[in-house]
Design a protein around this motif. Structure first.
Motif, PDB file in Angstrom:
ATOM      1  N   TYR A 192       0.818  -1.215   0.000  1.00 22.87           N
ATOM      2  CA  TYR A 192       0.000   0.000   0.000  1.00 22.87           C
ATOM      3  C   TYR A 192       0.851   1.264   0.000  1.00 22.87           C
ATOM      4  O   TYR A 192       0.397   2.316  -0.472  1.00 22.87           O
ATOM      5  CB  TYR A 192      -0.943  -0.008   1.205  1.00 22.87           C
ATOM      6  N   MET A 193       2.069   1.203   0.499  1.00 19.66           N
ATOM      7  CA  MET A 193       2.959   2.369   0.459  1.00 19.66           C
ATOM      8  C   MET A 193       3.255   2.775  -0.983  1.00 19.66           C
ATOM      9  O   MET A 193       3.335   3.960  -1.301  1.00 19.66           O
ATOM     10  CB  MET A 193       4.263   2.068   1.196  1.00 19.66           C
ATOM     11  N   GLY A 194       3.433   1.777  -1.861  1.00 19.92           N
ATOM     12  CA  GLY A 194       3.647   2.093  -3.272  1.00 19.92           C
ATOM     13  C   GLY A 194       2.439   2.776  -3.884  1.00 19.92           C
ATOM     14  O   GLY A 194       2.562   3.740  -4.652  1.00 19.92           O
ATOM     15  N   ARG A 195       1.245   2.280  -3.557  1.00 18.26           N
ATOM     16  CA  ARG A 195       0.020   2.914  -4.045  1.00 18.26           C
ATOM     17  C   ARG A 195      -0.103   4.346  -3.521  1.00 18.26           C
ATOM     18  O   ARG A 195      -0.495   5.256  -4.249  1.00 18.26           O
ATOM     19  CB  ARG A 195      -1.199   2.102  -3.616  1.00 18.26           C
ATOM     20  N   ILE A 196       0.208   4.523  -2.238  1.00 16.84           N
ATOM     21  CA  ILE A 196       0.111   5.851  -1.636  1.00 16.84           C
ATOM     22  C   ILE A 196       1.057   6.823  -2.324  1.00 16.84           C
ATOM     23  O   ILE A 196       0.697   7.974  -2.615  1.00 16.84           O
ATOM     24  CB  ILE A 196       0.410   5.772  -0.129  1.00 16.84           C
ATOM     25  N   GLY A 197       2.281   6.376  -2.605  1.00 17.69           N
ATOM     26  CA  GLY A 197       3.236   7.236  -3.299  1.00 17.69           C
ATOM     27  C   GLY A 197       2.747   7.647  -4.661  1.00 17.69           C
ATOM     28  O   GLY A 197       2.861   8.821  -5.061  1.00 17.69           O
ATOM     29  N   SER A 198       2.171   6.692  -5.401  1.00 15.05           N
ATOM     30  CA  SER A 198       1.628   6.992  -6.725  1.00 15.05           C
ATOM     31  C   SER A 198       0.497   8.006  -6.627  1.00 15.05           C
ATOM     32  O   SER A 198       0.428   8.968  -7.399  1.00 15.05           O
ATOM     33  CB  SER A 198       1.128   5.699  -7.372  1.00 15.05           C
ATOM     34  N   ALA A 199      -0.396   7.812  -5.655  1.00 10.12           N
ATOM     35  CA  ALA A 199      -1.540   8.717  -5.480  1.00 10.12           C
ATOM     36  C   ALA A 199      -1.090  10.114  -5.079  1.00 10.12           C
ATOM     37  O   ALA A 199      -1.669  11.114  -5.529  1.00 10.12           O
ATOM     38  CB  ALA A 199      -2.497   8.140  -4.434  1.00 10.12           C
ATOM     39  N   LEU A 200      -0.057  10.208  -4.245  1.00 11.57           N
ATOM     40  CA  LEU A 200       0.425  11.517  -3.810  1.00 11.57           C
ATOM     41  C   LEU A 200       0.985  12.324  -4.975  1.00 11.57           C
ATOM     42  O   LEU A 200       0.740  13.531  -5.075  1.00 11.57           O
ATOM     43  CB  LEU A 200       1.496  11.348  -2.724  1.00 11.57           C
ATOM     44  N   VAL A 201       1.746  11.683  -5.840  1.00  6.55           N
ATOM     45  CA  VAL A 201       2.287  12.393  -7.007  1.00  6.55           C
ATOM     46  C   VAL A 201       1.163  12.857  -7.916  1.00  6.55           C
ATOM     47  O   VAL A 201       1.158  13.997  -8.398  1.00  6.55           O
ATOM     48  CB  VAL A 201       3.278  11.493  -7.777  1.00  6.55           C
ATOM     49  N   PHE A 202       0.177  11.978  -8.147  1.00  2.96           N
ATOM     50  CA  PHE A 202      -0.955  12.378  -8.976  1.00  2.96           C
ATOM     51  C   PHE A 202      -1.700  13.549  -8.341  1.00  2.96           C
ATOM     52  O   PHE A 202      -2.066  14.509  -9.015  1.00  2.96           O
ATOM     53  CB  PHE A 202      -1.913  11.210  -9.178  1.00  2.96           C
ATOM     54  N   CYS A 203      -1.932  13.465  -7.044  1.00  2.00           N
ATOM     55  CA  CYS A 203      -2.665  14.509  -6.327  1.00  2.00           C
ATOM     56  C   CYS A 203      -1.926  15.842  -6.428  1.00  2.00           C
ATOM     57  O   CYS A 203      -2.544  16.889  -6.673  1.00  2.00           O
ATOM     58  CB  CYS A 203      -2.840  14.104  -4.868  1.00  2.00           C
ATOM     59  N   PHE A 204      -0.619  15.823  -6.261  1.00  8.08           N
ATOM     60  CA  PHE A 204       0.195  17.041  -6.356  1.00  8.08           C
ATOM     61  C   PHE A 204       0.078  17.652  -7.746  1.00  8.08           C
ATOM     62  O   PHE A 204      -0.132  18.864  -7.886  1.00  8.08           O
ATOM     63  CB  PHE A 204       1.655  16.722  -6.026  1.00  8.08           C
ATOM     64  N   CYS A 205       0.211  16.827  -8.774  1.00  7.15           N
ATOM     65  CA  CYS A 205       0.166  17.327 -10.155  1.00  7.15           C
ATOM     66  C   CYS A 205      -1.222  17.871 -10.502  1.00  7.15           C
ATOM     67  O   CYS A 205      -1.345  18.935 -11.125  1.00  7.15           O
ATOM     68  CB  CYS A 205       0.550  16.221 -11.133  1.00  7.15           C
ATOM     69  N   ALA A 206      -2.273  17.140 -10.112  1.00  2.07           N
ATOM     70  CA  ALA A 206      -3.635  17.596 -10.413  1.00  2.07           C
ATOM     71  C   ALA A 206      -3.938  18.900  -9.687  1.00  2.07           C
ATOM     72  O   ALA A 206      -4.570  19.814 -10.248  1.00  2.07           O
ATOM     73  CB  ALA A 206      -4.643  16.525 -10.028  1.00  2.07           C
ATOM     74  N   PHE A 207      -3.496  19.017  -8.445  1.00  9.02           N
ATOM     75  CA  PHE A 207      -3.718  20.240  -7.663  1.00  9.02           C
ATOM     76  C   PHE A 207      -2.979  21.417  -8.284  1.00  9.02           C
ATOM     77  O   PHE A 207      -3.539  22.520  -8.417  1.00  9.02           O
ATOM     78  CB  PHE A 207      -3.261  20.009  -6.229  1.00  9.02           C
ATOM     79  N   GLN A 208      -1.731  21.201  -8.672  1.00 11.81           N
ATOM     80  CA  GLN A 208      -0.965  22.268  -9.312  1.00 11.81           C
ATOM     81  C   GLN A 208      -1.582  22.654 -10.654  1.00 11.81           C
ATOM     82  O   GLN A 208      -1.606  23.835 -11.028  1.00 11.81           O
ATOM     83  CB  GLN A 208       0.494  21.836  -9.502  1.00 11.81           C
ATOM     84  N   ALA A 209      -2.083  21.668 -11.386  1.00 15.63           N
ATOM     85  CA  ALA A 209      -2.742  21.959 -12.667  1.00 15.63           C
ATOM     86  C   ALA A 209      -3.956  22.851 -12.434  1.00 15.63           C
ATOM     87  O   ALA A 209      -4.203  23.812 -13.178  1.00 15.63           O
ATOM     88  CB  ALA A 209      -3.156  20.657 -13.353  1.00 15.63           C
ATOM     89  N   TYR A 210      -4.713  22.549 -11.395  1.00 19.54           N
ATOM     90  CA  TYR A 210      -5.897  23.351 -11.052  1.00 19.54           C
ATOM     91  C   TYR A 210      -5.491  24.783 -10.725  1.00 19.54           C
ATOM     92  O   TYR A 210      -6.160  25.747 -11.127  1.00 19.54           O
ATOM     93  CB  TYR A 210      -6.623  22.715  -9.876  1.00 19.54           C
ATOM     94  N   ARG A 211      -4.400  24.938  -9.993  1.00 19.20           N
ATOM     95  CA  ARG A 211      -3.953  26.276  -9.595  1.00 19.20           C
ATOM     96  C   ARG A 211      -3.396  27.064 -10.778  1.00 19.20           C
ATOM     97  O   ARG A 211      -3.598  28.272 -10.877  1.00 19.20           O
ATOM     98  CB  ARG A 211      -2.881  26.163  -8.506  1.00 19.20           C
ATOM     99  N   ILE A 212      -2.697  26.379 -11.672  1.00 13.95           N
ATOM    100  CA  ILE A 212      -2.051  27.063 -12.800  1.00 13.95           C
ATOM    101  C   ILE A 212      -3.073  27.531 -13.826  1.00 13.95           C
ATOM    102  O   ILE A 212      -2.970  28.643 -14.355  1.00 13.95           O
ATOM    103  CB  ILE A 212      -1.031  26.112 -13.470  1.00 13.95           C
ATOM    104  N   ALA A 213      -4.066  26.701 -14.103  1.00 12.37           N
ATOM    105  CA  ALA A 213      -4.987  26.968 -15.213  1.00 12.37           C
ATOM    106  C   ALA A 213      -5.930  28.129 -14.893  1.00 12.37           C
ATOM    107  O   ALA A 213      -6.732  28.033 -13.955  1.00 12.37           O
ATOM    108  CB  ALA A 213      -5.798  25.713 -15.526  1.00 12.37           C
ATOM    109  N   PRO A 214      -5.888  29.216 -15.663  1.00  6.83           N
ATOM    110  CA  PRO A 214      -6.853  30.297 -15.460  1.00  6.83           C
ATOM    111  C   PRO A 214      -8.240  29.918 -15.964  1.00  6.83           C
ATOM    112  O   PRO A 214      -9.242  30.434 -15.482  1.00  6.83           O
ATOM    113  CB  PRO A 214      -6.261  31.458 -16.259  1.00  6.83           C
TER     114      PRO A 214
END
Length: 512
Positions: A192-214
């Motif tokens: 589950y640690m591997g899954r958590i790591g994968s989810a965290l990277v996705f979450c970070f990228c999706a959140f940053q995408a939301y913030r960047i996009a006007p």
């Protein structure tokens, strides 16, 4: 304020439907796990209602999106037992191989194999099947151990290479698995640690995408919260990283087209080039999405000369990264002629020569595929069937219609996003999606379909997810006006539908 008032009837309708649906599925399977899922879902929905009704104007929408994304990713990480995500055995051990290949580990053997802990191997070997049922949940509860001693043992059931495993798209699972192994966690926690790591990277990228996009925020929310996206993001699949990077590319494109004039400097160019270099070699067919950056007007750059140079470097970066990491696998698809294996089957796959030299047959095969599998493509893009395409867990088509509705809302002129690309750019955005979809189909035509088969095998809708934002935003139209906030409706609607999805899923899976 008026938009939230107009949305209230829709919110009430969703809430009433959720209540009746939840009661039905609990009566269908009155187990504690189902009740727990209903409770968590209710908390999510009520929390989102509170955010929009009371503190929406004080609480930034990006934090609401982040909280919603984290909550669903946590659920998807743990609701699927180990190795019940498609090809997760392969992806788990490819991540293990990458961890073993790190200089401070050096667990790769001379014969091409690598070392794994016997307890992790037993977890993989001990599963009775890839199906999700009550026994798979019971097994986790009965065999879970936070810390567990394990001995290293050679493993060579799979073979891996840097060019085939998309290392850049698996950074999260690599880090997560390494942390679990470093602290000597048991087999289940390490997995589950591997899954958590994968989810965290996705979450970070999706959140940053939301913030960047006007603009295009509703598109990012829609794609990020689709059941299939969450399913992949919370697994070892490299599709998690690919979709994450594609969301960042889309957000950068939105900033390029709709940001303030002369807002793109060297920093923004370098960031886009780095993301592009990560995404392009993962799947060459997604390069068209990256190259849409060439359409960004030069007036958006702080220096016109720097803008021109940046566009030239972008072309070079895409070509160079593909040639370095993917040329070997691409040449194999084009030149293969000997027998190949597909699971337990042996045969000869189609070659590029077969497709080109027999145009009539190729035409018939292609359109026969679209005719017979078109429903499967759009359904599996949204996520009507998670896990190993388990038939008893497949969702009825009518259940996917609301997801289509929310995708359609993303394409409309709305109060919060009255923005459109030029006609030429819109067409090119749609073409980028079409080329990626066609490329995905052709790649499976050459790499997974025997030359005697009359339907292309192996194509799944999840291959279209990275370029889905380009299709949705490129399809934006002024023909219909959505007189409300598309962002709030899409966010709330996706939340409710995902909760209903999870309740139905766990009710059926845990009673088998």
């Amino acid at each position: 304020m008026t938009s939230s008032i107009r949305c209230k009837p829709l919110f009430v309708l969703f809430a009433v439907f959720f209540a009746f649906y939840s009661v039905y599925w609990y009566l269908n399977n009155p187990r504690l796990l189902v009740l727990l899922t209903i409770t968590i879902s209710s908390i999510l929905i009520l929390g989102l209602c509170a955010a929009y009704a009371k503190v929406y104007h004080r609480l930034k929408s990006e934090w609401v999106f982040l909280a919603l994304l984290i909550a669903f990713l946590i659920i998807f990480i743990f609701i699927f037992p180990p190795f019940t995500v498609p090809d997760e055995g392969h992806h788990f051990f490819s991540t293990y191989w990458m961890v073993d290949s790190l200089p401070f580990n050096a667990h790769v053997t001379n014969d091409g194999g690598f070392l794994v802990r016997d307890i992790d191997l037993s977890l993989y070997k001990g599963r009775q099947s890839n199906a999700i049922d009550s026994s798979s949940f019971d097994s986790i509860i009965q065999n879970y151990a936070l810390f567990e001693n394990g001995k290293w043992t050679p493993f060579n059931e799979f073979s891996f290479s840097v060019s085939s495993e998309n290392v850049s798209a698996k950074i999260g699972s690599i880090v997560g698995l390494q942390i679990g192994l470093f602290f000597g966690l048991g087999a289940y926690p390490v997995f589950y640690m591997g899954r958590i790591g994968s989810a965290l990277v996705f979450c970070f990228c999706a959140f940053q995408a939301y913030r960047i996009a006007p603009k295009g925020k509703s598109v990012i929310v829609f794609v990020s919260l689709l059941p299939m996206t969450l399913h992949l993001a919370a697994s070892y699949s490299y599709d998690s990283g690919i979709i994450a990077y594609s969301l960042l590319v889309f957000a950068c494109l939105m900033r390029g087209f709709f940001g303030e004039q002369k807002s793109i400097g060297c920093k923004e160019i370098v960031i886009y080039l780095i993301i592009s270099a990560f995404l392009a070699p993962c799947k060459v067919v997604y390069s068209g999405l990256i190259l849409l950056g060439l359409l960004v007007p030069l007036s958006q750059f702080q220096d016109v000369k720097v803008g021109r140079i940046g566009k030239c470097i972008l072309i070079f970066a895409v070509i160079a990264s593909v040639l370095v990491l993917r040329i070997a696998s691409m040449s194999t698809l084009v030149s293969q002629s000997s027998d190949a294996s597909r699971g337990q089957e042996i045969g000869r796959f189609y070659t590029l020569s077969d497709i080109i030299m027999h145009p009539k047959n190729s035409f018939e095969v292609f359109f026969r595929t679209l005719d017979s599998l078109g429903d499967f493509y759009w359904g599996s893009t949204l996520g009507y069937s998670l896990g190993w395409l388990q038939k008893n867990l497949q969702f009825p088509a009518f259940f996917m219609i609301p997801y289509l509705l929310f995708g359609f809302i993303c394409c409309l002129d709305s109060e919060d996003e009255p923005s459109f690309l030029s006609p030429i750019c819109s067409i090119l955005f749609i073409i980028a999606f079409a080329l990626a979809a066609l490329g995905s189909i052709v790649s499976m035509w050459l790499g997974w379909t025997f030359n005697y088969e009359n339907v292309i095998q192996g194509v799944q809708g999840r291959y279209f997810l990275p370029v889905l934002p380009a299709l949705l935003f490129g399809s934006r139209t002024r023909l219909f006006k959505f007189n409300s906030s598309s962002l709030s409706v899409v966010s709330f609607g996706m939340c409710v539908m995902n909760c209903l999805y999870l309740i139905r899923f766990i009710s059926i899976a845990s009673c088998v």
